[in-house]
Write a protein that holds these residues in place. Structure first.
Motif, PDB file in Angstrom:
ATOM      1  N   TYR A  96       0.639  -1.558   0.014  1.00  0.00           N
ATOM      2  CA  TYR A  96      -0.035   0.173  -0.434  1.00  0.00           C
ATOM      3  C   TYR A  96       0.716   1.628   0.270  1.00  0.00           C
ATOM      4  O   TYR A  96       0.833   2.252  -0.747  1.00  0.00           O
ATOM      5  N   VAL A  97       2.038   1.296   0.902  1.00  0.00           N
ATOM      6  CA  VAL A  97       2.822   2.404   1.034  1.00  0.00           C
ATOM      7  C   VAL A  97       3.083   2.814  -0.689  1.00  0.00           C
ATOM      8  O   VAL A  97       3.341   3.877  -1.045  1.00  0.00           O
ATOM      9  N   PHE A  98       3.984   1.906  -0.988  1.00  0.00           N
ATOM     10  CA  PHE A  98       4.983   1.763  -2.381  1.00  0.00           C
ATOM     11  C   PHE A  98       3.506   2.150  -3.558  1.00  0.00           C
ATOM     12  O   PHE A  98       3.813   3.322  -4.433  1.00  0.00           O
ATOM     13  N   VAL A  99       2.676   1.448  -3.597  1.00  0.00           N
ATOM     14  CA  VAL A  99       1.483   1.809  -4.370  1.00  0.00           C
ATOM     15  C   VAL A  99       1.309   3.365  -5.194  1.00  0.00           C
ATOM     16  O   VAL A  99       0.547   3.923  -5.756  1.00  0.00           O
ATOM     17  N   PHE A 100       0.550   3.682  -3.525  1.00  0.00           N
ATOM     18  CA  PHE A 100       0.363   4.910  -3.325  1.00  0.00           C
ATOM     19  C   PHE A 100       1.032   6.545  -2.765  1.00  0.00           C
ATOM     20  O   PHE A 100       0.938   7.550  -3.788  1.00  0.00           O
ATOM     21  N   LEU A 101       2.603   5.738  -2.670  1.00  0.00           N
ATOM     22  CA  LEU A 101       3.360   7.085  -2.482  1.00  0.00           C
ATOM     23  C   LEU A 101       4.590   6.778  -3.909  1.00  0.00           C
ATOM     24  O   LEU A 101       4.828   8.090  -3.946  1.00  0.00           O
ATOM     25  N   VAL A 181       8.010 -16.202  -4.930  1.00  0.00           N
ATOM     26  CA  VAL A 181       6.975 -17.098  -5.348  1.00  0.00           C
ATOM     27  C   VAL A 181       5.381 -16.867  -4.671  1.00  0.00           C
ATOM     28  O   VAL A 181       4.681 -16.478  -5.609  1.00  0.00           O
ATOM     29  N   LYS A 182       5.427 -16.883  -4.220  1.00  0.00           N
ATOM     30  CA  LYS A 182       4.073 -17.278  -2.636  1.00  0.00           C
ATOM     31  C   LYS A 182       3.506 -16.261  -2.136  1.00  0.00           C
ATOM     32  O   LYS A 182       2.241 -15.625  -2.410  1.00  0.00           O
ATOM     33  N   GLU A 183       4.517 -14.865  -2.028  1.00  0.00           N
ATOM     34  CA  GLU A 183       3.950 -13.806  -1.095  1.00  0.00           C
ATOM     35  C   GLU A 183       3.853 -12.499  -2.759  1.00  0.00           C
ATOM     36  O   GLU A 183       2.753 -11.866  -2.427  1.00  0.00           O
ATOM     37  N   THR A 184       3.871 -12.783  -4.585  1.00  0.00           N
ATOM     38  CA  THR A 184       3.117 -12.305  -4.658  1.00  0.00           C
ATOM     39  C   THR A 184       1.919 -12.531  -5.101  1.00  0.00           C
ATOM     40  O   THR A 184       0.613 -12.072  -5.671  1.00  0.00           O
ATOM     41  N   SER A 185       0.960 -13.360  -4.318  1.00  0.00           N
ATOM     42  CA  SER A 185      -0.062 -13.663  -4.309  1.00  0.00           C
ATOM     43  C   SER A 185      -0.814 -12.322  -3.474  1.00  0.00           C
ATOM     44  O   SER A 185      -1.759 -11.708  -3.718  1.00  0.00           O
ATOM     45  N   MET A 186      -0.947 -11.883  -2.636  1.00  0.00           N
ATOM     46  CA  MET A 186      -0.846 -10.705  -2.102  1.00  0.00           C
ATOM     47  C   MET A 186      -1.475  -9.264  -2.902  1.00  0.00           C
ATOM     48  O   MET A 186      -1.359  -7.570  -2.684  1.00  0.00           O
ATOM     49  N   ALA A 187      -0.108 -10.036  -4.590  1.00  0.00           N
ATOM     50  CA  ALA A 187      -0.381  -8.389  -5.216  1.00  0.00           C
ATOM     51  C   ALA A 187      -1.359  -7.828  -6.026  1.00  0.00           C
ATOM     52  O   ALA A 187      -2.233  -7.507  -6.024  1.00  0.00           O
ATOM     53  N   SER A 188      -2.266  -9.928  -5.363  1.00  0.00           N
ATOM     54  CA  SER A 188      -3.516  -9.790  -6.762  1.00  0.00           C
ATOM     55  C   SER A 188      -4.993  -8.346  -5.764  1.00  0.00           C
ATOM     56  O   SER A 188      -5.589  -7.707  -6.413  1.00  0.00           O
ATOM     57  N   THR A 189      -4.474  -8.133  -4.394  1.00  0.00           N
ATOM     58  CA  THR A 189      -5.041  -6.198  -4.069  1.00  0.00           C
ATOM     59  C   THR A 189      -5.007  -5.497  -4.911  1.00  0.00           C
ATOM     60  O   THR A 189      -5.775  -4.992  -5.284  1.00  0.00           O
ATOM     61  N   PHE A 190      -4.089  -5.323  -6.222  1.00  0.00           N
ATOM     62  CA  PHE A 190      -4.149  -4.168  -6.668  1.00  0.00           C
ATOM     63  C   PHE A 190      -4.386  -4.651  -8.421  1.00  0.00           C
ATOM     64  O   PHE A 190      -3.991  -3.792  -9.398  1.00  0.00           O
ATOM     65  N   PHE A 191      -4.726  -5.727  -8.450  1.00  0.00           N
ATOM     66  CA  PHE A 191      -4.962  -6.464  -9.591  1.00  0.00           C
ATOM     67  C   PHE A 191      -3.844  -6.018 -10.730  1.00  0.00           C
ATOM     68  O   PHE A 191      -3.826  -5.791 -11.646  1.00  0.00           O
ATOM     69  N   VAL A 192      -2.448  -7.144 -10.606  1.00  0.00           N
ATOM     70  CA  VAL A 192      -1.794  -6.875 -11.056  1.00  0.00           C
ATOM     71  C   VAL A 192      -1.198  -7.799 -12.064  1.00  0.00           C
ATOM     72  O   VAL A 192      -0.112  -7.528 -13.394  1.00  0.00           O
ATOM     73  N   GLY A 193      -1.990  -9.174 -12.208  1.00  0.00           N
ATOM     74  CA  GLY A 193      -2.105  -9.791 -13.713  1.00  0.00           C
ATOM     75  C   GLY A 193      -1.446 -10.994 -13.231  1.00  0.00           C
ATOM     76  O   GLY A 193      -1.481 -11.975 -14.042  1.00  0.00           O
TER      77      GLY A 193
END
Length: 241
Positions: A96-101, A181-193
């Motif tokens: 959240y910090v990086f995506v918004f900042l 690889v497993k932690e990328t799953s949390m990136a789905s919050t921002f629909f990055v593909g």
């Protein structure tokens, strides 16, 4: 259920494999690649001996404020703070910090790049500890022997310490890649593909949540299992040398 899964995979294999898996692996590779570079810098920063105010302790006092100030290493302090902050906060919060900042600082950066940068900074905190522990695991007697032969600190590190430390570091970095690889799953919050975003797309189109999740789980398991076996084989090969 199995029939539905097979039909779902036939209909959406491009979404699952060509899109989801591709972006998952790209995110993971970028995070580990830049994480290793930044992690190495942080590790050497933590082990550095930079004391800009060392000269003020002329009397070599062993206690007191002057002694503390003269032995203060700002580089090591900042690297330690960075490591503790990153390791002590949730990855999703960092997303959240990086995506918004970051887009506010550099408007041309998209969400995918911001997520990749966040993963790289997160990975760097853990990789730095891998580097530090790997280097410190090398027998100090070898460092002392190299220095007694006239080698500088840099030569000792690059020619004596690092070649041995790499054997401890590389398998651990491989395990970090599996974790990312497993932690990328949390990136789905921002629909990055990545894969979990693929699940959200398929579920939204078919309403087959359990079947889609099972397919995603099988893909994750296949990737991490294969990587773990490759890392294990490489580690055994290193130990046999």
């Amino acid at each position: 259920m199995l029939e539905k899964m097979l039909q779902l995979f036939r209909d959406y294999w491009q979404v699952f494999i060509l899109e989801g898996l591709k972006y998952t692996l790209i995110l993971s590779a970028l995070a580990v690649f830049f994480g290793v570079i930044l992690g190495a810098v942080i590790a050497f920063g933590r082990m550095s001996d930079i004391k800009p105010l060392h000269f003020i302790n002329k009397e070599h006092k062993k206690k007191g404020f002057i002694h503390w100030v003269s032995n203060f290493n700002p580089v090591s302090f900042l690297c330690s703070v960075y490591t503790e902050v990153i390791r002590g906060t949730p990855l999703l919060l960092q997303f959240y910090v990086f995506v918004f900042l970051i887009p506010k600082i550099i408007p041309s950066i998209n969400t995918f790049t911001a997520v990749a940068i966040s993963l790289a900074f997160n990975s760097a905190a853990y990789v730095s500890e891998l580097f530090r522990s790997g280097i410190q695991a090398v027998d100090k007697g070898q460092t002392e022997a190299a220095r007694s032969l006239g080698m500088s600190k840099q030569q000792t590190m690059m020619r004596v310490v690092m070649p041995q430390a790499i054997k401890n570091i590389l398998p651990a970095v491989g395990n970090e890649f599996v974790a990312i690889v497993k932690e990328t799953s949390m990136a789905s919050t921002f629909f990055v593909g990545e894969l979990m975003t693929s699940y959200l797309k398929v579920n939204g189109a078919t309403y087959l949540a359990l079947e889609a999740l099972t397919i995603i789980g099988i893909i994750y398991l296949s990737v991490t299992f294969t990587l773990s076996k490759l890392i294990g084989a490489y580690e055994r090969r290193l130990n046999s040398k």
